[in-house]
Scaffold this active site. Structure first.
Site, PDB file in Angstrom:
ATOM      1  N   ASP A 102      -6.817   1.310   7.786  1.00 43.92           N
ATOM      2  CA  ASP A 102      -7.171   0.340   8.827  1.00 43.92           C
ATOM      3  C   ASP A 102      -6.308   0.555  10.065  1.00 43.92           C
ATOM      4  O   ASP A 102      -5.199   1.090   9.972  1.00 43.92           O
ATOM      5  CB  ASP A 102      -6.944  -1.093   8.321  1.00 43.92           C
TER       6      ASP A 102
HETATM    7  N1  URA Z   1      -6.908  -1.115   1.767  1.00 43.63           N
HETATM    8  C1  URA Z   1      -6.983  -1.842   2.897  1.00 43.63           C
HETATM    9  O1  URA Z   1      -7.226  -3.033   2.869  1.00 43.63           O
HETATM   10  N2  URA Z   1      -6.779  -1.207   4.060  1.00 43.63           N
HETATM   11  C2  URA Z   1      -6.474   0.109   4.156  1.00 43.63           C
HETATM   12  O2  URA Z   1      -6.278   0.631   5.252  1.00 43.63           O
HETATM   13  C3  URA Z   1      -6.395   0.834   2.952  1.00 43.63           C
HETATM   14  C4  URA Z   1      -6.613   0.192   1.766  1.00 43.63           C
END
Ligand code: URA
Length: 233
Positions: A102
């Protein structure tokens, strides 16, 4: 077999036009002999040099310490992308991240142009562990460990595979290991337990561990043992 200009351009260090120009200028050799023909066919095993330095064939594997605030996509007109953190020679090469993090997440991101390997590493069939360090708003306890081990059900009814949770002292941070890569998976898993994630960092991906000496935004090529470990996995 591929054209010499293509072999040079696929190293990411020159555009196809630049490669043609330097070949015509007599700066490239193939198996020890100067080659001025961009269309000359060379095989992967051929020793190619430019200005005396070898130009390797084959895919590239990089480890990036992704900082928060950049997106994992390769091309985004409005956001800073992980690719923009790499030197131009790599940006040209068609590298892509193996799985996403993310925008607000940090940590280990593998970038490559090896499609078949990426596909295998991302397939749930191969059970590749991804380990995240998380901090939560809310105290994690044994009931969360058991629930994750049993496989939590997300708000939209999605059932997650069993995950491992190692709660750290104080209960507001933990290591979580998952083998899937659903959208916002870790955040949604812990939100389903009423303990929202406030910080997320990937520390390991399969056999690869984030290199502690890489600053945020820093990258390096994987070394041979790391590449071999990915293939063995
Ligand atoms: N899980 C999440 O919530 N975000 C990420 O970036 C990776 C795994």
């Amino acid at each position: 077999m591929e054209r010499l200009d293509k072999r040079l351009a696929s190293s990411g260090r020159w555009s196809r036009a630049e490669a043609r120009a330097l070949i015509r200028a007599g700066r490239a050799t193939v198996d020890g002999a100067v080659c001025r023909a961009p269309e000359q066919k060379v095989d992967d095993a051929a020793a190619v040099t430019v200005d005396g330095a070898p130009v390797e064939a084959g895919p590239v594997y990089l480890m990036l310490h992704k900082p928060a605030g950049v997106v994992s996509s390769t091309d985004d007109p409005r956001e800073v992308t992980v690719l923009s953190l790499l030197p131009e020679e790599y940006q040209r090469r068609g590298l892509f991240p193996v799985g996403r993090l993310d925008k607000d997440a940090e940590g280990l991101l593998l970038l490559t142009d090896d499609g078949p390997l990426a596909h295998r590493l991302l397939s749930p069939k191969y059970h590749v562990d991804k380990v995240y360090y998380v901090e939560t708003d809310g105290v994690l306890d044994g009931s969360d460990v058991s629930a994750l081990e049993a496989g939590v059900v997300l708000g939209d009814g999605t059932v997650c595979l069993p995950a491992r949770l190692e709660v750290l002292e104080g209960g507001r941070s933990a290591y979580i290991t998952i083998q899937e890569g659903k959208y916002h998976q870790v955040k949604r898993m812990l939100a389903s337990r009423g303990k929202p994630v406030v910080y997320l960092k990937r520390v390991a991906f399969g056999p690869l561990v984030l290199d502690q000496s890489l600053p945020k935004g820093g990258w390096r090529a994987l070394n041979l043992p790391e590449i071999e470990s990915l293939f063995r996995h």
